[in-house]
Design a protein around this motif. Structure first.
Motif, mmCIF file in Angstrom:
data_model
loop_
_atom_site.group_PDB
_atom_site.id
_atom_site.type_symbol
_atom_site.label_atom_id
_atom_site.label_comp_id
_atom_site.label_asym_id
_atom_site.label_seq_id
_atom_site.Cartn_x
_atom_site.Cartn_y
_atom_site.Cartn_z
ATOM 1 N N ALA A 559 -5.354 -35.906 7.246
ATOM 2 C CA ALA A 559 -6.639 -35.243 7.003
ATOM 3 C C ALA A 559 -7.164 -34.477 8.207
ATOM 4 O O ALA A 559 -7.981 -33.573 8.060
ATOM 5 N N CYS A 560 -6.714 -34.821 9.408
ATOM 6 C CA CYS A 560 -7.346 -34.239 10.593
ATOM 7 C C CYS A 560 -6.701 -32.915 10.996
ATOM 8 O O CYS A 560 -5.531 -32.664 10.695
ATOM 9 N N GLU A 561 -7.453 -32.092 11.682
ATOM 10 C CA GLU A 561 -6.961 -30.816 12.180
ATOM 11 C C GLU A 561 -6.639 -30.877 13.668
ATOM 12 O O GLU A 561 -5.927 -30.025 14.190
ATOM 13 N N GLU A 562 -7.200 -31.865 14.352
ATOM 14 C CA GLU A 562 -6.909 -32.019 15.781
ATOM 15 C C GLU A 562 -6.901 -33.508 16.123
ATOM 16 O O GLU A 562 -7.439 -34.342 15.402
ATOM 17 N N TRP A 563 -6.251 -33.805 17.254
ATOM 18 C CA TRP A 563 -6.094 -35.204 17.676
ATOM 19 C C TRP A 563 -6.549 -35.304 19.124
ATOM 20 O O TRP A 563 -5.889 -34.803 20.037
ATOM 21 N N ASN A 564 -7.722 -35.948 19.336
ATOM 22 C CA ASN A 564 -8.277 -36.043 20.679
ATOM 23 C C ASN A 564 -8.971 -37.393 20.831
ATOM 24 O O ASN A 564 -8.780 -38.297 20.019
ATOM 25 N N ARG A 565 -9.737 -37.549 21.888
ATOM 26 C CA ARG A 565 -10.403 -38.824 22.143
ATOM 27 C C ARG A 565 -11.231 -39.264 20.937
ATOM 28 O O ARG A 565 -11.165 -40.423 20.516
ATOM 29 N N ASP A 566 -12.028 -38.373 20.363
ATOM 30 C CA ASP A 566 -12.910 -38.757 19.268
ATOM 31 C C ASP A 566 -12.124 -39.266 18.060
ATOM 32 O O ASP A 566 -12.461 -40.298 17.463
ATOM 33 N N THR A 567 -11.064 -38.540 17.675
ATOM 34 C CA THR A 567 -10.302 -38.958 16.490
ATOM 35 C C THR A 567 -9.561 -40.270 16.746
ATOM 36 O O THR A 567 -9.465 -41.107 15.852
ATOM 37 N N ILE A 568 -9.039 -40.443 17.955
ATOM 38 C CA ILE A 568 -8.326 -41.689 18.273
ATOM 39 C C ILE A 568 -9.289 -42.872 18.253
ATOM 40 O O ILE A 568 -9.002 -43.922 17.649
ATOM 41 N N GLU A 569 -10.432 -42.742 18.894
ATOM 42 C CA GLU A 569 -11.381 -43.850 18.955
ATOM 43 C C GLU A 569 -11.994 -44.132 17.581
ATOM 44 O O GLU A 569 -12.238 -45.292 17.226
ATOM 45 N N THR A 570 -12.231 -43.067 16.788
ATOM 46 C CA THR A 570 -12.766 -43.265 15.435
ATOM 47 C C THR A 570 -11.758 -44.026 14.569
ATOM 48 O O THR A 570 -12.122 -44.935 13.812
ATOM 49 N N ARG A 571 -10.493 -43.636 14.692
ATOM 50 C CA ARG A 571 -9.457 -44.348 13.921
ATOM 51 C C ARG A 571 -9.334 -45.793 14.378
ATOM 52 O O ARG A 571 -9.134 -46.706 13.568
ATOM 53 N N ALA A 572 -9.433 -46.051 15.670
ATOM 54 C CA ALA A 572 -9.357 -47.424 16.193
ATOM 55 C C ALA A 572 -10.481 -48.279 15.610
ATOM 56 O O ALA A 572 -10.265 -49.434 15.233
ATOM 57 N N ILE A 573 -11.682 -47.707 15.531
ATOM 58 C CA ILE A 573 -12.814 -48.449 14.972
ATOM 59 C C ILE A 573 -12.553 -48.764 13.502
ATOM 60 O O ILE A 573 -12.811 -49.877 13.029
#
Length: 854
Positions: A559-573
């Motif tokens: 679903a994502c268009e980019e992979w950065n700190r926000d997407t990694i931490e959101t997925r971890a949560i």
């Protein structure tokens, strides 16, 4: 007992003796490596000009008297593995001679004939029909026997029915047959066998003790397992008819319940865990299984056939439980799945507790329903998974689970068994045995390096299947799947990734912090195809790209268009929240927890250990007091909370200053080593004193120093710090015992077990100006053992990394009963930093001395 030297072939050739393996003996268990050693011995002596080769003992007892034909049935007590293997080799030699018409590869005549081997060494009565036990010289047990005798029958008649119920017999025969085919001169084998000598020991019924002789003589070949020893001990002393009946009705069914292989390691695991339950809370080590089993039989005075039958019936019942726990044999689909989860997680220290659960659900006790059992199994998995993720020490769980078993077994009938179990886990909050709460579990999942976590595949597999229907699970353990980093490990080498992560200044930080965390990990069957491409390439590659992946863990990537700190931490949560649902935190009945965990308020008496809880209870340290340590790694803070527990900066709670200090150091530096918390933490009050100074003030106020003397008080403080430092080191308590339970030590020395009788490891502390520091050595109570170690002095000194310490050795002729080779190293043990270094050195040397001298 009548021992005699004899040639092995003479024992087999004796017309009057037929050898039978008793039912209490283990089945044939030699592996190829055991056969190979015997083969090499035979070839070596066969190629020599003369000489003999001793190949062990054959111990047998006559079963009854001599019958009308003069036949003696000899029950083999020791030697069946060698006798069976050599008989298989004789069959292989005879088959070679028959197949090659008595000719060697060079065309010369063989020195052995197949018919002679068959009639002299394999058959006892050739006139008996095939299948009649009297026909054969050697009778084995159950499946072994049918296969072994069919090989003999096939030698005589190739059309005889083949029986292959014993894989071990079949495989070893085929192996030796191939060895015979490959050798240049088969006569060498025959000459070697003819030179084999044995000690034949015949025991007298009613006079000799077969069990005692068996235990003392069985020292060659494949080592006996605990299961072998227990089976022999239980059945050997009974009449033969009772041996056969009990073996058939109990022991063999137990073997089948545990997988069918009598030498399987699972049987030994079962015995240890079974004894842990019935002997709780006594801790059981593998090496003590047989001795503890014997002690239990003797202490209960179980001697009659009825007594032994009761014991075997109990073992059979627990073996049925164990098959459900370890082999997936539970008839209830839900419970079987829960047992399977625990088995795959692989923390087997909980198995005795699972046996207790099964017994509590059994109709004989009926303390839990099937639904209750399912719930306590789910709680057990949550407990183990959360502790593993949060990196909680496991060295005390064996003892802890054994104590839980005892408490559950002694519960009043009106107390809920299920609720009591949950309460017993929750009252350990704040200790090394705590149940990590949601906050700690979630926080650790979101931040720790999970790529190096040993159970990461299990963790991700259970998370993945939480998104699937229960009838459509995915199995990550097949070898098809592997861990995939969504942000690649070498992302910084690719401009596209650097830009996506926020540019060169930010990318390094994001990559370093989040590469191996939960938010950046998924599982794929196409790791090599995905490799280290860009995010778009990973999503679109036809061979298993994230867009084509059926793995639910990868949904975020689609679903994502980019992979950065926000997407990694959101997925971890998101995944951490899911994990909290998969492994939930149970709630305990507060009143029951208080009832089961209530302990009287403790005030230290003269000579007793002073804990932080005592200092809080006595008003020397206030609840809410701030603790801190300002060292090389920066400022570390903590807080004293109720019951004298310590909450460190990340919210974890510890019962001991040392445990709290060790964890803080681990979090800051990534390394784990010992630390005396009393000399690590300062309290934020006037003067900023160390906790150890508060403890000394308490002792002075109570008059302890004047009653004990300054040195006694000082030594107690020193050894308290050492015990705490050693307690958290993985494996130390298992090897040397739980030092935290020792009485206060007022002496300058402390003894540890060396694992060997008449010797122990001694630690010492010195504080005089000329001789300050600590020492570690091996104390020999029996001076007769010492000279041989003195001969190895150079090798021993070379094997120990003394870390700059000085060796001293007592001479062999010293006028003293004991001997003490030791290392001494200078430390200022009154300086907190050097005392911590001394503790580390003492622990390391204790391990070294146990390894070298044990």
């Amino acid at each position: 007992m009548r021992p005699s030297d004899s040639v092995f072939l003479d024992r087999l050739q004796a017309d009057s003796i037929r050898y039978v393996i008793p039912v209490y003996q283990r089945m044939y268990s030699w592996r190829e490596s055991n056969c190979q050693q015997l083969w090499h011995d035979i070839i070596a002596v066969g190629e020599s000009e003369g000489g003999q080769h001793f190949t062990g003992s054959i111990v047998w007892v006559q079963d009854g008297g001599v019958d009308g034909s003069g036949e003696i049935t000899a029950l083999l007590i020791d030697g069946q593995q060698r006798m069976t293997t050599l008989s298989l080799l004789l069959i292989a030699l005879a088959d070679y001679a028959k197949s090659n018409e008595g000719k060697a590869p060079d065309g010369s005549a063989l020195e052995f004939k197949w018919k002679r081997i068959l009639n002299n060494y394999l058959l006892h009565d050739e006139d008996c029909a095939a299948g009649d036990q009297r026909r054969y010289k050697l009778a084995l047990s159950e499946e072994d026997n049918a296969t072994f005798h069919s090989l003999i029958d096939e030698l005589e008649d190739k059309s005889a029915v083949k029986v292959r119920t014993s894989n071990r017999i079949s495989e070893n025969y085929e192996t030796m047959r191939s060895w015979v085919d490959a050798i240049e001169d088969p006569n060498v084998i025959w000459r070697g066998i003819r030179k084999l000598q044995v000690i034949s020991v015949s025991l007298e019924q009613g006079k000799d003790n077969p069990q005692a002789i068996f235990e003392s003589m069985n020292s060659t070949g494949k080592d006996l397992s605990a299961a072998d020893l227990v089976r022999n001990y239980v059945l050997m002393g009974l009449p033969v008819k009772e041996q056969d009946r009990l073996y058939k009705n109990y022991w063999r069914p137990i073997e089948r319940l545990l997988g069918g292989d009598a030498e399987d390691e699972l049987f030994d695991e079962f015995l240890k865990d079974y004894l842990t339950v019935v002997c709780a809370p006594e801790p059981i080590n593998y090496k003590d299984v047989y001795s503890i089993f014997k002690r239990r039989v003797i202490s209960n005075d179980w001697r009659s056939v009825d007594d032994i039958e009761y014991l075997l019936d109990e073992m059979k019942r627990y073996a049925e439980y164990y098959s459900r726990i370890a082999l997936g044999a539970d008839a209830n689909e839900k419970i079987n799945r829960l047992f399977g989860n625990l088995a795959r997680f692989g923390i087997t220290v909980i198995n005795p507790l699972l046996l207790e659960f099964c017994d509590a659900t059994d109709a004989g006790r009926s303390r839990m329903s099937a639904n209750d059992l399912a719930e306590v199994l789910s709680v057990s998995e949550s407990y183990l998974v959360r502790r593993a993720v949060c990196d909680c020490a496991t060295n005390s769980l064996n003892k802890f689970f054994s104590s839980v078993i005892t408490k559950l077994q002694s519960l009043d009938e009106d107390i809920s068994y299920k609720e009591a179990f949950i309460a017993l886990l929750r009252i350990e909050d704040g200790t090394a045995r705590r149940f990590p709460d949601d906050a700690e579990f979630r926080r650790t999942l979101e931040t720790r390096n999970l790529y190096s976590f040993r159970k990461v595949m299990y963790l991700l597999n259970r998370l993945e299947n939480s998104f699937h229907a229960k009838n459509n699970p995915v199995d990550f353990s097949t070898g098809q799947y592997s861990i995939e980093h969504i942000m690649p490990q070498n992302a910084l080498a690719h401009e596209e990734w650097v830009d996506m992560l926020g540019g060169s200044e930010v990318a390094q930080e994001v990559h370093s912090e989040l590469l191996h965390t939960l938010g950046n990990l998924t599982v794929t069957a196409y790791n090599s195809e995905l490799s280290d491409g860009t995010l778009e390439e990973k999503k679109q590659r036809m061979d298993g790209g994230f867009d084509h992946d059926v793995i639910s863990l990868s949904d975020d990537c689609k679903a994502c268009e980019e992979w950065n700190r926000d997407t990694i931490e959101t997925r971890a949560i998101r995944l951490a929240n899911r994990a909290v649902e998969v492994w939930p935190e149970p709630s305990a009945d507060a009143g029951l927890a208080d009832q089961l965990g209530r302990k009287p308020k403790k005030v230290a008496g003269i000579g007793e250990s002073v804990t932080l809880k005592i200092l809080v209870d006595e008003g020397y340290v206030a609840v809410g007091a701030r603790l801190f340590h300002d060292g090389d790694a920066g400022l570390v803070t903590a807080e004293v909370i109720d019951e004298g527990k310590i909450k460190i900066h990340n919210g974890e709670i510890f019962n001991s200053p040392s445990m709290a200090a060790i964890r803080c150091i681990s979090l800051r530096t990534g390394t784990k080593h010992t630390q005396n918390g009393w000399s690590y933490w300062r309290i934020d009050i006037d003067g900023k004193p160390l906790l150890d100074e508060i403890r000394k003030r308490y002792r002075e106020d109570k008059g302890f120093d004047s009653d004990m003397g300054d040195w006694a008080s000082w030594h107690i403080s020193f050894w308290e710090g050492f015990y705490e430092a050693a307690a958290e080191l993985p494996g130390f308590c298992e090897a040397f015992g739980d030092l935290s339970e020792r009485k206060p030590n007022r002496s300058y020395s402390c003894d540890l077990s060396s694992g060997t009788p008449h010797r122990h490891i001694t630690l010492q502390v010195y504080t005089s100006k000329k001789n300050h520091g600590v020492a570690c050595g091996e104390w020999f109570d029996n001076s007769d053992d010492y000279p041989k170690y003195l001969e190895d002095k150079p090798a021993i000194e070379a094997a120990v990394d003394a870390k700059g310490a000085t060796w001293t050795w007592d001479t062999a002729d010293a006028n003293k009963k004991s001997r003490f080779p030791c290392l001494h190293k200078r430390f200022d043990v009154n300086d907190p930093a050097e005392r911590a270094e001394a503790y580390d050195w003492m622990i390391e040397m204790a391990w070294a001395f146990r390894r070298i001298f044990g």
